[in-house]
Design an enzyme around this catalytic site. Sequence first.
Site, PDB file in Angstrom:
ATOM      1  N   HIS A 233       0.795  -1.235   0.000  1.00 41.77           N
ATOM      2  CA  HIS A 233       0.000   0.000   0.000  1.00 41.77           C
ATOM      3  C   HIS A 233       0.829   1.287   0.000  1.00 41.77           C
ATOM      4  CE1 HIS A 233      -3.467  -2.521   1.113  1.00 41.77           C
ATOM      5  NE2 HIS A 233      -2.703  -3.053   2.048  1.00 41.77           N
TER       6      HIS A 233
HETATM    7  C1  BDR Z   1      -3.043   0.630   5.363  1.00 43.62           C
HETATM    8  O1  BDR Z   1      -3.196   0.080   6.668  1.00 43.62           O
HETATM    9  C2  BDR Z   1      -1.977  -0.398   7.155  1.00 43.62           C
HETATM   10  O2  BDR Z   1      -2.112  -1.729   7.552  1.00 43.62           O
HETATM   11  C3  BDR Z   1      -0.946  -0.233   6.071  1.00 43.62           C
HETATM   12  O3  BDR Z   1       0.279   0.217   6.612  1.00 43.62           O
HETATM   13  C4  BDR Z   1      -1.553   0.795   5.134  1.00 43.62           C
HETATM   14  O4  BDR Z   1      -1.168   2.113   5.484  1.00 43.62           O
HETATM   15  C5  BDR Z   1      -3.734  -0.251   4.363  1.00 43.62           C
HETATM   16  O5  BDR Z   1      -5.099  -0.317   4.650  1.00 43.62           O
END
Ligand code: BDR
Length: 312
Positions: free
Chosen positions: A242
């Site tokens: 992400h």
């Molecule tokens: C987001 O949530 C976290 O688990 C990750 O770091 C990312 O920023 C994805 O939904």
Amino acid sequence: MSGRPIIIDTDPGQDDAVALLLALASPELEVRGITTVAGNVPLPLTSRNARVVCELAGRADVAVCAGAERPLVRPLVTAEYVHGRTGLDGADLPEPQMPLQAEHAADFLVRALREEAPGTITLCPLGPLTNIALALQRAPEIVPRIREIVLMGGGFFEGGNATPAAEFNIYVDPQAADIVFTSGVPLTMLPLDVTHQALIKPRHLERLRALGTRVGDAVAGWLEFFERYDVEKYGLEGGPLHDPCVIAYLFHPEIFSGRRCNVRIEASSELTMGMTVVDWWGVTGLQPNCTVIRRLDSEAFFDLLIERIARL
Ligand code: BDR
Ligand code: CA
């Protein structure tokens, strides 16, 4: 020529850690500071992890400031089930020696923005938006001084990952997200719709290991650990990476596409708490307040990421 000045607000997390490395490895960007927030794991761990990553990158000179230890209104929700007990499980790295700054993250953000000409600093939130909201609440006059906020958060066509309706970062602090999305600051969001195209494949892990460097091995170890959860959950060939999408977007926007939309945050109904309501089709007549990114050239993204990791 110096790079575009950014401040990264983060809750590392393996994907946050890779985003930090990508930023620190890229001369197109100048990391003015890192602010930490409670999210994937509690604040003491996110503050530790940010410094582990700076030291891994050989950048103990970067200012790291701890911020909010809980969301504005709701109790903290964490995600050890994804990121492991430390938030950075998957690589064996030493405890950081560099200090945390004494200044609170929100005060650091306000001061940094006041010290620069309006429109200079871009904020890059990779976790819950609590610190950004606190800074906007403490000093509303910073709004026109922020060049742009480019954030990882939300999901619309893909739904949510924390609840059926909500993505984790927005779900953890919907009240803060609402403050940010109604602030008038130019916004770009990289939601699950795009990050679910940045899938870590075995061939990417092999390329990282083949670098034969400490950083390449650490990143491969983190990503192997991190993706196991999403691979099981979604049945995909790889887990989504992400947060580095935010950093890549800053200096290679041409590998992404999206459109200007109105986005509102659900901050009152429990069923859909933290939902990002994206008016993709322009049916509300409300003014667009956000560039919503939906597509990504995944191979170009991983080529860029691995090339930059190789520099560290
Ligand atoms: C987001 O949530 C976290 O688990 C990750 O770091 C990312 O920023 C994805 O939904
Ligand atoms: Ca994150």
